[in-house]
Motif scaffolding. Structure first.
Motif, PDB file in Angstrom:
ATOM      1  N   GLN A 416       0.875  -1.303   0.124  1.00 56.17           N
ATOM      2  CA  GLN A 416       0.076  -0.056  -0.070  1.00 56.17           C
ATOM      3  C   GLN A 416       0.871   1.392  -0.047  1.00 56.17           C
ATOM      4  N   LEU A 417       2.243   1.177   0.069  1.00 56.56           N
ATOM      5  CA  LEU A 417       3.053   2.445   0.135  1.00 56.56           C
ATOM      6  C   LEU A 417       3.500   2.742  -1.025  1.00 56.56           C
ATOM      7  N   SER A 418       3.294   1.808  -1.991  1.00 53.78           N
ATOM      8  CA  SER A 418       3.801   2.392  -3.522  1.00 53.78           C
ATOM      9  C   SER A 418       2.936   3.723  -3.996  1.00 53.78           C
ATOM     10  N   ASP A 419       3.846   4.527  -4.501  1.00 55.18           N
ATOM     11  CA  ASP A 419       3.379   5.846  -5.159  1.00 55.18           C
ATOM     12  C   ASP A 419       2.444   5.778  -6.106  1.00 55.18           C
ATOM     13  N   LYS A 420       1.186   6.314  -6.191  1.00 56.14           N
ATOM     14  CA  LYS A 420       0.302   5.986  -7.130  1.00 56.14           C
ATOM     15  C   LYS A 420      -0.025   7.223  -7.787  1.00 56.14           C
ATOM     16  N   SER A 421       1.028   8.346  -7.978  1.00 57.91           N
ATOM     17  CA  SER A 421       0.796   9.815  -8.293  1.00 57.91           C
ATOM     18  C   SER A 421       1.301   9.634  -9.777  1.00 57.91           C
ATOM     19  N   LEU A 422       0.864  10.367 -10.758  1.00 60.11           N
ATOM     20  CA  LEU A 422       1.347  10.418 -12.156  1.00 60.11           C
ATOM     21  C   LEU A 422       2.716  11.262 -12.130  1.00 60.11           C
ATOM     22  N   LYS A 423       3.259  11.925 -11.311  1.00 62.40           N
ATOM     23  CA  LYS A 423       4.661  11.934 -11.042  1.00 62.40           C
ATOM     24  C   LYS A 423       5.327  10.829 -10.681  1.00 62.40           C
TER      25      LYS A 423
END
Length: 596
Positions: A416-423
């Motif tokens: 769940q700590l994986s970054d989901k942002s477009l960046k």
């Protein structure tokens, strides 16, 4: 229920006790170096030359490995200093030779005149001088200073080679220090390795299983959030930071300070002798701990995902491939005097597959070595495209790969700590494909050197290229960051941002594969479970809300998004590849395209 909770707590206590025994081996030791140990580890000739430097250590018994290792390194440093002082070409030689050169024309005869003695040191200096200045023969320089300047440069190169050819380079110091420390260990671990294996490995594993098994009775099948963002261990709290720091330090010691792991390695000697017929090494220790982590945490995965046959099957698969193909079979091959090889490890993840020493090892091994070479090449050019076309990236990344296996089992609490942002997505695409390009360039360079016997390509030393790749990608990225950052950045840091094989397979999956995750947008309730649990940082809910197929190159097909969906919105499918593009799909960073 109370009994189950008691078992749960007892398991935690037993695990901590066992882990305490494991860590205590850093500080348990009795080291006594002997003449026989030095002769065996250094060789008879080198021992005779360096024996006086070790005399003080031979008469000393150490109770701390830190002091022992420090003293060994100091001895090697003194040996190198002594060798350099004897073989070093003194200052002023360049000016003297340049002054004797008639008309500023360099003649190698000047070296013969300068070093007329036949003793070993003078002969070495003379031979090196002739070798390094061979290209200068009969060359006329603009001035005496220009000739002297070039000679000084050659002298500096020769002096820098003294330690490499006559002394102990850093890599040799590390290897010798590790082997001497291990051979000199007279501690309780050395005399009772099986007991310490029981106390520091079997005991904590048993505690971990006791901690996990009560979940079969205390929780229902199915995945729940279970306060993952409120637990210190799984929300970048102090426990998570502590674990991440421990893993990072473990990899740093493994790669660059293995001499401090000798007690752990010594404990595994009997097991290694049973499998390969050789004493354990740091890499055997690493493979053993790596395999144990996947097997133990694999049990946790099976308990947690027992409502999903797909999740249970792929967990058993990664456990099987790690235990058999990655750990047992390579050790058995060594016992049979065959090359060590993980038959499921594929280039460019297995980046040293085309290194000269690996190619020579396989070729000289005869029939089985040629088979290994052919097998490895077939995996690259046949198996990867074929299986990726049929099943998508998941066939390897979620069912076979050891890196993926560790991420899916030991790393599961941190997905769940994986970054989901477009960046993060933009950076991911640049990062992972840059590593792939680096791996391809590095491999072309080493193959060029192998077939041409030239050490340079386009003016760059090919050995330097592969050394940089091994250090920056193989060690720092894949090891220290790739695993150590689980509790900080999620469990697929390496797979997502660095794995060149994942990039290679991902390109095929994106453009030529039957695999896709289909979505039923009308059923989506926007709970966000799918995006929360996506370890590859894909905002799955974004696709689900729009009813779009998910065909991202980064998707490893773990299927957890489907397993956690309460409405059955997501489904992993292998169908006609044309059907992947029959809906509006994401074609750019923030644009849509429609295909028919």
């Amino acid at each position: 229920m109370k009994k189950l909770k008691a078992v749960h707590k007892a398991g935690l206590i037993i695990f901590l006790i066992g882990f305490g025994f494991f860590m205590s081996m850093f500080f348990i030791g009795e080291y006594h170096i002997t003449k026989e140990v030095l002769q065996n580890q250094l060789g008879e000739d080198r021992y005779e030359k360096t024996a006086p430097h070790f005399q003080e250590m031979i008469s000393t018994t150490y109770s701390s490995q830190f002091t022992f290792v420090s003293d060994i390194k100091e001895v090697f440093s003194k040996i190198n200093d002594s060798i350099q002082s004897r073989y070093r070409i003194e200052e002023g030689v360049a000016e003297k030779l340049a002054a004797e050169a008639s008309g500023n024309v360099y003649k190698q005869e000047l070296i013969g005149n300068y070093y007329q003695s036949n003793d070993e040191i003078s002969s070495w200096k003379k031979d090196k001088f002739l070798s390094y200045t061979d290209w200068m023969q009969d060359k006329k320089f603009d001035s005496e200073e220009a000739l002297a300047s070039q000679l000084r440069s050659s002298i500096n190169d020769i002096n820098s080679e003294i330690v490499r050819s006559k002394g102990y380079e850093d890599a040799n110091v590390k290897n010798h220090t590790t082997s001497i420390t291990k051979a000199s260990d007279k501690s309780h671990v050395a005399s009772n390795p099986w007991l310490w294996l029981l106390l520091s490995i079997i005991l904590p594993i048993s505690g971990a299983l006791m901690y996990m098994l009560p979940r079969l009775k205390t929780t229902d099948a199915g995945i729940k959030n279970d306060h993952i963002y409120h637990r210190s261990l799984t929300s970048r709290g102090w426990l998570g930071i502590f674990l991440g720091t421990f893993l990072i330090l473990f990899y740093i010691v493994l790669y660059w300070y293995p001499e401090y792991m000798t007690t752990w390695v010594l404990m595994l000697d009997p097991l290694s002798m049973m499998l390969s017929g050789n004493p354990a090494s740091r890499w055997f220790l690493y493979g053993f701990l790596y395999t144990l982590a996947i097997l133990t945490m694999g049990v946790r995965m099976i308990i947690k995902y027992r409502h999903s046959p797909y999740q249970m099957a792929r967990t058993v698969s990664v456990m099987f491939f790690q235990l058999s193909f990655a750990f047992l079979i390579p050790e058995i091959l060594v016992r049979l005097n065959q090359p060590y090889m993980d038959l499921k490890n594929i280039w460019p993840l297995n980046y040293d597959f085309f290194f000269d020493y690996k190619l020579n090892e396989m070729i000289t091994a005869g029939t089985i070595g040629i088979f290994m070479l052919g097998w490895g090449i077939a995996l690259i050019i046949i198996a990867v495209p074929l299986f990726t076309y049929l099943y998508g990236k998941r066939w390897y990344c979620s069912w076979v790969c050891g890196c993926g296996g560790l991420a899916e089992t030991a790393g599961d609490p941190y997905r769940q700590l994986s970054d989901k942002s477009l960046k993060a997505w933009k950076f991911e695409r640049i990062s992972v494909h840059s590593v792939l390009v680096f791996a391809v360039v590095m491999t072309i360079a080493v193959l060029y050197s192998y077939f041409t016997e030239s050490q340079t390509l386009a003016g760059i030393n090919t050995y330097s290229i592969r050394s940089v790749y091994g250090f920056a990608i193989g060690s720092i990225f894949a090891g220290v960051i790739g695993t150590g950052f689980y509790p900080l950045m999620g469990n697929r840091v390496w797979c997502r941002f660095g794995c060149p094989l994942a990039a290679y397979i991902g390109i095929i999956q994106r453009f030529k594969s039957k695999f896709r995750i289909t979505t039923n947008g009308g059923q989506c309730i926007s709970c966000g479970n799918c995006s929360t649990y996506c370890e590859m940082g894909i905002d799955v809910r974004w696709y689900a809300q729009r009813g779009q197929n998910i065909i991202r190159a980064s998707c490893v097909g773990c299927g957890v998004c489907s397993s956690v969906c309460p409405r059955g919105v997501l489904n992993l499918e292998n169908k006609d590849e044309n059907g992947r593009f029959n809906q509006p799909i994401l074609t750019g960073n923030d644009s849509f395209g429609v295909t028919s």
